[in-house]
Write an enzyme that holds these catalytic residues in place. Structure first.
Site, PDB file in Angstrom:
ATOM      1  N   SER A  69       1.130  -1.597   0.239  1.00  9.81           N
ATOM      2  CA  SER A  69       0.251  -0.130  -0.269  1.00  9.81           C
ATOM      3  C   SER A  69       1.123   1.207  -0.156  1.00  9.81           C
ATOM      4  O   SER A  69       0.056   2.557  -0.513  1.00  9.81           O
ATOM      5  CB  SER A  69      -0.978  -0.154   1.501  1.00  9.81           C
ATOM      6  N   LYS A  72       0.709   3.568  -3.468  1.00 11.47           N
ATOM      7  CA  LYS A  72      -0.957   4.168  -2.753  1.00 11.47           C
ATOM      8  C   LYS A  72      -0.363   5.598  -2.631  1.00 11.47           C
ATOM      9  O   LYS A  72      -1.373   6.063  -3.280  1.00 11.47           O
ATOM     10  CB  LYS A  72      -1.367   4.042  -2.015  1.00 11.47           C
ATOM     11  N   TYR A 196      -3.400  -2.646 -10.072  1.00 12.42           N
ATOM     12  CA  TYR A 196      -3.827  -2.153  -8.855  1.00 12.42           C
ATOM     13  C   TYR A 196      -2.313  -3.279  -8.197  1.00 12.42           C
ATOM     14  O   TYR A 196      -1.563  -2.856  -7.424  1.00 12.42           O
ATOM     15  CB  TYR A 196      -4.838  -2.111  -8.066  1.00 12.42           C
ATOM     16  N   TYR A 248      -4.356   3.622   7.784  1.00  9.41           N
ATOM     17  CA  TYR A 248      -5.864   2.910   8.161  1.00  9.41           C
ATOM     18  C   TYR A 248      -6.507   3.348   9.650  1.00  9.41           C
ATOM     19  O   TYR A 248      -6.143   4.785   9.600  1.00  9.41           O
ATOM     20  CB  TYR A 248      -5.738   1.002   7.963  1.00  9.41           C
ATOM     21  N   VAL A 266       1.627  -4.137   3.640  1.00  6.58           N
ATOM     22  CA  VAL A 266       1.245  -4.985   4.191  1.00  6.58           C
ATOM     23  C   VAL A 266       2.378  -5.676   4.868  1.00  6.58           C
ATOM     24  O   VAL A 266       2.410  -7.238   4.757  1.00  6.58           O
ATOM     25  CB  VAL A 266      -0.009  -6.047   4.005  1.00  6.58           C
TER      26      VAL A 266
HETATM   27  N1  GLN Z   1      -2.470  -5.582  -2.182  1.00  2.00           N
HETATM   28  C1  GLN Z   1      -2.851  -5.791  -0.846  1.00  2.00           C
HETATM   29  C2  GLN Z   1      -3.924  -5.674  -0.156  1.00  2.00           C
HETATM   30  O1  GLN Z   1      -4.719  -4.940  -1.739  1.00  2.00           O
HETATM   31  C3  GLN Z   1      -2.611  -4.057   0.547  1.00  2.00           C
HETATM   32  C4  GLN Z   1      -2.767  -3.875   1.085  1.00  2.00           C
HETATM   33  C5  GLN Z   1      -1.839  -3.012   1.907  1.00  2.00           C
HETATM   34  O2  GLN Z   1      -0.769  -3.101   1.707  1.00  2.00           O
HETATM   35  N2  GLN Z   1      -2.655  -2.660   3.357  1.00  2.00           N
HETATM   36  O3  GLN Z   1      -5.461  -6.247  -0.061  1.00  2.00           O
END
Ligand code: GLN
Length: 314
Positions: A69, A72, A196, A248, A266
């Site tokens: 993420s 992003k 994505y 988050y 993650v």
């Molecule tokens: N690729 C992960 C997902 O879409 C990214 C989520 C994350 O890093 N929090 O679930």
């Protein structure tokens, strides 16, 4: 280091790396795909790049990991470059207070994701980048942007991670289809998800990530290359979003403890910026209950405190 005093930053980074090596509670490594599940939980890396380019690294700072993420932040930067403030017609700017892959809020809020850093928001941002491109071209644009920012053409996508994300990404598919039903997405859901999953699967080291984040720490420009990536106002606003939404439903806690804009993934990475002072990346794959790097947060808390870098003061 004969002939030169060890700087405070070098001392602090070394102490952090030494302490993190022995931390008993390292959180849980993400296990939803095998490529992440098998990463060594003992890994820990940190890279700090100050305004003048002075770079201090420690631990596994040069080991690539899945940025997930953290991508992003960069897709948001690209999408804002394409459509400017029109982006905010389809993505909000409020903390979600919900898990990153939550679907309930979307129903209550007519398919408009709370912010660009939860999965739904990042999927909507990816849709903007995809418009008027083939998926392959959009992905190439994102990857080249990362390579340009880090000044490193060796940065690659881990295609095994991307394939696993695709195979198991039912929830992301649900989020995308749900938004599509509200008319929030322009492109075919399959294309958007393909891009994505691949940008989440970019692999980078702490050093490369800290380099890529420099423009956010330095008011929109990279002082080493002289390139203006975005205007200072845009860098400020992206930083504001990282502070309020970058972790988050752990964003409030991160602001409270660390006091720096930051974005987690993650894969266990966190990119953070001390505006006007430093660009920072840390990595430790074990996550806390909301999906943020357990030791990464502790390390950043220590660094910000020792260096007096919190944006809220000492
Ligand atoms: N690729 C992960 C997902 O879409 C990214 C989520 C994350 O890093 N929090 O679930």
């Amino acid at each position: 280091m004969a002939g030169r005093d060890v700087t405070k930053l070098e001392k602090v980074v070394k102490e952090i790396v030494d302490d993190m090596r022995h931390m008993p509670d390292r959180g849980m490594v993400a296990a939803y795909i095998p490529e992440l599940a098998r990463v060594n939980p003992k890994s820990f890396g940190i890279a700090v790049i100050e305004s003048d380019g002075n770079t201090v690294v420690g631990g596994d700072a040069d080991v690539p990991f899945s940025i997930q993420s953290i991508s992003k932040v960069f897709t948001l930067t690209l999408a804002l470059g394409k459509v400017g403030n029109r982006l905010w017609a389809r993505v909000g700017r409020e903390p979600s207070g919900s898990p990153f892959n939550s679907i309930v809020q979307l129903e209550r809020e007519q398919g408009i994701p709370r912010n660009p850093f939860i999965n739904a928001g990042a999927i909507a941002v990816t849709d903007v980048i995809l418009s008027s491109h083939l998926p392959r071209e959009a992905l190439g644009e994102i990857l080249r942007f990362m390579q340009f920012l880090a000044d490193d053409s060796s940065i690659m996508i881990d295609h095994e991670v991307a394939a696993s994300e695709h195979r198991t990404g039912f929830r992301n598919a649900a989020l995308a289809n749900y938004m599509k039903s509200f008319g929030i997405l322009d492109n075919p859901v399959d294309f958007i998800l393909g891009v994505y999953f691949h940008h989440c699967a970019i692999a980078m080291s702490c050093r490369q990530l800290a380099l890529a984040g420099r423009f956010l720490a330095q008011f929109g420009s990279n002082p080493s290359t002289g390139y203006a990536v975005v205007q200072p106002e845009r860098a400020r606003r992206i930083n504001a979003l990282m502070l309020t939404c970058g972790h988050y439903d752990g964003s409030g806690e991160f602001a409270y403890r660390v006091g720096l804009p930051g974005k987690s993934g993650v894969g266990g990475g966190i990119m953070a910026v001390a505006p006007g002072k430093a660009s920072i990346a840390v990595w430790s794959p074990g996550l806390d209950a909301v999906g943020n790097s357990q030791l990464g947060q502790i390390a950043l808390e220590r660094l910000a405190k020792e260096m007096g870098w919190s944006i809220f003061g000492a």
